[in-house]
Design an enzyme around this catalytic site. Structure first.
Site, PDB file in Angstrom:
ATOM      1  CE1 TYR A 187      -3.429  -2.587  -0.019  1.00 42.09           C
ATOM      2  CE2 TYR A 187      -4.073  -1.897   2.163  1.00 42.09           C
ATOM      3  CZ  TYR A 187      -4.283  -2.673   1.057  1.00 42.09           C
ATOM      4  OH  TYR A 187      -5.354  -3.528   1.014  1.00 42.09           O
ATOM      5  CE  LYS A 246       1.542 -17.779   0.790  1.00 39.34           C
ATOM      6  NZ  LYS A 246       0.962 -19.068   1.109  1.00 39.34           N
ATOM      7  CG  ASP A 255      -1.626 -19.505   2.800  1.00 37.27           C
ATOM      8  OD1 ASP A 255      -0.936 -19.435   3.841  1.00 37.27           O
ATOM      9  OD2 ASP A 255      -1.239 -20.091   1.776  1.00 37.27           O
ATOM     10  CG  ASP A 315      -7.514  -3.584   4.084  1.00 33.34           C
ATOM     11  OD1 ASP A 315      -8.553  -3.496   4.774  1.00 33.34           O
ATOM     12  OD2 ASP A 315      -7.375  -3.030   2.978  1.00 33.34           O
ATOM     13  CG  ASP A 347     -12.361  -5.841   5.898  1.00 30.14           C
ATOM     14  OD1 ASP A 347     -12.045  -5.110   6.853  1.00 30.14           O
ATOM     15  OD2 ASP A 347     -12.767  -5.396   4.813  1.00 30.14           O
TER      16      ASP A 347
END
Ligand code: NAI
Ligand code: MG
Length: 338
Positions: A128, A179, A211, A235, A239
């Site tokens: 980002y 990751k 994951d 993010d 959520d």
């Protein structure tokens, strides 16, 4: 001296839930000996779609300056201009971590009622950081930025957060989700720095591939307490956790900097219900509770949380939670409990 809080209602239901949160802040101030007799000083500033339509700028320079110079800022929501408003505002307060608790409450229908996790998301870099390029008709690229300094700063915050007992009771330490098996250089650096800071502080930290985490969290959220992650992972995963606790109208967040911070509900402007006076004020009010804690009024913040929890359990409730109460009725019930 009374702390100066900058208030940015923004668009849509921002203009309904932020005033509710201010009512609750005032009630918390009035019932507390620790808070200055005059309460807080509020400075109102504008941002969002409506301001852009009027002035051509979604975030006027004076709003940015006000947030940058405040003790803390409470923000509602912005519509289509959300990214143009929130990203610079996070920058204005120098925020390096986004704190996002996702807790299920008795009385609220939740996919996983036992969920109680807090995400600590890196707030400045990763994918980002804005380094995107169109190199040809066929090819676009993105540069992922990870620094040791930002990773360590986040981890230092996480260690302090855990040591202060601000994480959920059922889990010690924190989990870092990454990751690094694929993004060996960037997430490799992130993982290594976070785990080494934890070790330096004697904080119990474990790790999870993000994951695998996304599968395990909904299956059994009680495995996790405080979760530390990079910007994009935080993010998305927070959520996911929001989905487990039932309802956008409940989730607060904090963008914390070194000597400034910005508090905002996770939800947007809810154009489908805006103007009807029926928005759920809980997320904004819980954001105000985080603001109180940030300013050092820990008991007052907890008091607000207890009052909210009581009203969620016993009612009245807004339409999103199956009730028929208005924003003002719910707010009055919370104020009453304070
Ligand atoms: P949204 O969060 O505004 O609404 C999604 C759904 O949740 C709607 O059905 C809405 O009625 C409901 N909802 C949200 N908050 C609620 C509350 N407090 N009480 C009761 N129901 C609530 O997300 P959506 O629809 O994707 O976006 C609408 C606008 O908000 C867009 O313009 C978007 O850009 C903006 N947005 C702004 C954000 C921000 O300022 N932080 C974050 C997300 C979206
Ligand atoms: Mg998001």
């Amino acid at each position: 001296m009374a702390e100066e809080i900058v208030v940015i209602e923004g668009d849509g239901i921002g203009g309904e839930v932020v005033p509710a949160a201010i009512d609750v802040l005032d009630a918390a101030a009035a019932s507390s000996d620790a808070i200055d007799a005059d309460g807080f000083t509020y400075t109102y500033a504008a941002a969002g779609d409506a301001v852009e339509a009027e002035t051509g700028e979604a975030l006027p320079a004076e709003t940015y300056e006000a947030a940058a110079n405040a003790d803390a800022t409470l923000f509602g929501a912005a519509g289509e201009t959300a990214a143009d408003v929130i990203l610079p505002l996070r920058d204005a307060v120098g925020s390096f971590v986004n704190v996002r608790p996702a807790k299920a409450y008795p009385g609220v229908d939740a996919v996983r009622p036992e969920t109680d996790v807090v995400f600590l998301r890196e707030n400045t870099e990763g994918v980002y950081s804005g380094h995107e390029d169109r190199l040809s008709e066929d090819l676009s690229t993105l540069t992922r930025v990870v620094t040791s300094s930002a990773s360590r700063e986040l981890a230092e915050f996480a260690c302090e957060f855990v040591a202060d007992g601000r994480g959920p009771d059922h889990r010690d330490g924190f989990t870092v989700a990454h990751k690094a098996n694929v993004m060996r250089e960037t997430d490799g650096r992130f993982r290594e720095e976070v785990l080494s800071v934890a070790e330096e502080h004697g904080v119990d930290a474990d790790e999870e591939l993000m994951d695998a985490f996304a599968t395990k969290l909904p299956l059994d959220p009680t495995q996790y307490g405080v979760v530390v992650c990079g910007n994009l992972a935080g993010d998305v995963l927070s959520d996911l956790a929001a989905g487990l606790v039932g309802g956008l109208g409940l989730l607060p967040s904090a963008n914390i900097g070194h000597d400034n911070a910005l508090f905002e509900p996770v939800h947007g402007t809810a154009p489908d219900i805006a103007g009807e006076g029926v928005a759920n004020p809980t997320a904004a009010i819980l954001s105000a509770a985080m603001l109180l804690e940030y300013l050092g009024y820990v008991d007052e913040g907890q008091g607000v949380r207890d009052a909210v929890e009581g009203v969620l359990r016993d009612g009245p409730r807004t339409g999103d939670l199956g009730g028929s109460a208005t924003t003002s009725e719910v707010t009055a019930a919370i104020v009453e409990r304070l």
